[in-house]
Design a protein around this motif. Structure first.
Motif, short mmCIF file in Angstrom:
data_model
loop_
_atom_site.label_atom_id
_atom_site.label_comp_id
_atom_site.label_asym_id
_atom_site.label_seq_id
_atom_site.Cartn_x
_atom_site.Cartn_y
_atom_site.Cartn_z
N ASP A 112 0.84 -1.19 0.00
CA ASP A 112 0.00 0.00 0.00
C ASP A 112 0.88 1.25 0.00
O ASP A 112 0.70 2.17 0.79
CB ASP A 112 -0.96 0.00 1.21
N MET A 113 1.87 1.24 -0.91
CA MET A 113 2.79 2.38 -1.06
C MET A 113 2.86 2.77 -2.53
O MET A 113 2.67 1.94 -3.42
CB MET A 113 4.19 1.99 -0.56
N GLU A 114 3.16 4.04 -2.76
CA GLU A 114 3.29 4.51 -4.14
C GLU A 114 4.64 4.11 -4.73
O GLU A 114 4.79 4.03 -5.95
CB GLU A 114 3.15 6.04 -4.18
N TYR A 115 5.62 3.87 -3.87
CA TYR A 115 6.96 3.52 -4.34
C TYR A 115 7.72 2.78 -3.23
O TYR A 115 7.36 2.87 -2.06
CB TYR A 115 7.76 4.79 -4.72
N VAL A 116 8.73 2.03 -3.64
CA VAL A 116 9.74 1.56 -2.68
C VAL A 116 11.00 2.36 -2.97
O VAL A 116 11.21 2.84 -4.09
CB VAL A 116 10.02 0.05 -2.81
N ASP A 117 11.81 2.51 -1.97
CA ASP A 117 13.06 3.25 -2.17
C ASP A 117 14.06 2.43 -2.98
O ASP A 117 14.85 2.96 -3.74
CB ASP A 117 13.67 3.62 -0.81
N LEU A 118 13.98 1.11 -2.78
CA LEU A 118 14.99 0.22 -3.33
C LEU A 118 14.34 -1.06 -3.81
O LEU A 118 13.55 -1.67 -3.08
CB LEU A 118 15.98 -0.07 -2.20
N LEU A 119 14.62 -1.45 -5.04
CA LEU A 119 14.06 -2.68 -5.61
C LEU A 119 15.21 -3.60 -6.02
O LEU A 119 16.08 -3.21 -6.79
CB LEU A 119 13.19 -2.34 -6.82
N TYR A 120 15.17 -4.82 -5.50
CA TYR A 120 16.24 -5.79 -5.81
C TYR A 120 15.76 -6.84 -6.81
O TYR A 120 14.60 -7.27 -6.77
CB TYR A 120 16.64 -6.57 -4.55
#
Length: 328
Positions: A112-120
């Motif tokens: 339930d977020m518009e973005y993640v800071d970091l995607l692996y």
């Protein structure tokens, strides 16, 4: 708590962080997750790690709901997730453009977020060209669904190839790798990855600082505590591989060093990982507030790791990897 730049990027992450692997969804619900996350924040943790595969997506749902109910300001925290195993269908796993895009959108919905800071990229994908993956990760960044991307359990060769493609196409390369790193597992971080730190400014967010609890010493009595990770059915094989005489002997050798410093073995092991200058953040796991409180005290142990103490640790575990001649 100290905050380190994630590799050569401008993103700052707490020296110790918290990961939802094993615990969220398998052992903990939202109510318990809230108390653990708040305990982490109270100790200065700003970085929280997750993955689409953890508890089949339930870990992301729990973390997202807990953060929402805690009312945290989104810009105060760094949240990461990992894409690779998203389901049972042929296109629900791997690092194809299709799964990276669909998997990221599904993760954001669960969090339930518009973005993640970091995607692996949670693992390398032999069936997808690395160029396709690099382009897809840049698409995700261009869309604002993630600010940075990285890899987990990739080889130095694969990361180098990704960077070569990114440079050739004028795209963003991976800024971070997430490898296992502890006193019993050191080769990648201390040997294989050496050229990556200077060539590409790769940062590390390392996992399993306690080798799934082995480095706490709790398994040295010859029994598996009922509330431990190795008591879980899914982890029986890992327990059989980890709890061998040679490993337990090394743990026993470390105990007097921790006693001499007046700290628990777990804090010594976490502090040792965090003291490596190439490690941006050490991801810790916990199912109880008391474990978080104990783990976080490891930041006070780092200054105690003098060259003399580090030599004693090396003598106890004898696990230092041989460095390739060209990088000495």
């Amino acid at each position: 708590m100290q905050y380190n730049n994630l590799g050569r990027s401008g993103l700052k992450v707490s020296q110790l962080s918290y990961g939802a692997w094993v615990s969220f969804g398998n052992q903990l619900d939202v109510r318990e997750a809230k108390s653990l996350l708040q305990c982490c924040r109270d100790h200065g943790v700003n970085f929280f790690d997750n993955a689409e595969v953890y508890a089949n997506g339930r870990a992301e749902e729990i973390m997202g709901q807990a953060i929402r109910e805690l009312g945290w300001k989104r810009s105060d925290i760094v949240v990461s997730t990992k894409i690779f195993w998203g389901g049972s269908g042929p296109n629900d796993k791997g690092l194809s453009r299709k799964h990276i895009v669909e998997g990221t959108k599904a993760s954001l919905k669960r969090l339930d977020m518009e973005y993640v800071d970091l995607l692996y990229c949670h693992r390398p994908d032999a069936s997808t060209p690395i160029e396709e993956t690099v382009r897809a990760m840049n698409y995700v960044i261009d869309k604002g669904w993630a600010f940075y991307w990285g890899t987990s359990e990739w080889s130095a060769q694969q990361i180098t190839e990704a960077w070569g493609i990114a440079n050739r196409l004028d795209l963003v390369g991976p800024i971070v790798e997430q490898p296992e790193y502890n006193l019993l597992s050191r080769h990648k971080v201390e040997s294989e990855f050496l050229p990556l730190y200077s060539n590409y400014g790769i940062g590390l967010t390392t996992w399993s600082p306690l080798a799934s609890g082995v480095l706490t010493g709790k398994y040295n009595k010859g029994t598996i505590p009922p509330d431990s990770r190795f008591a879980l059915e899914n982890y029986k094989n890992l327990a059989n591989r980890s709890l061998v005489d040679d490993v337990l002997k090394k743990v026993n050798n470390l105990k007097p060093i921790a006693d001499e410093l007046g700290v628990p073995l777990s804090q010594l092991a976490i502090a040792w990982c965090a003291s490596n200058p190439n490690v941006s953040s050490v991801i810790t796991g916990a199912t109880k507030e008391s474990q978080i409180q104990e783990n976080m005290k490891a930041v006070d142990v780092i200054p105690l790791l003098t060259p003399a103490v580090m030599e004693k640790i090396e003598a106890a575990v004898q696990s230092k990897p041989k460095r390739p001649e060209s990088f000495r």
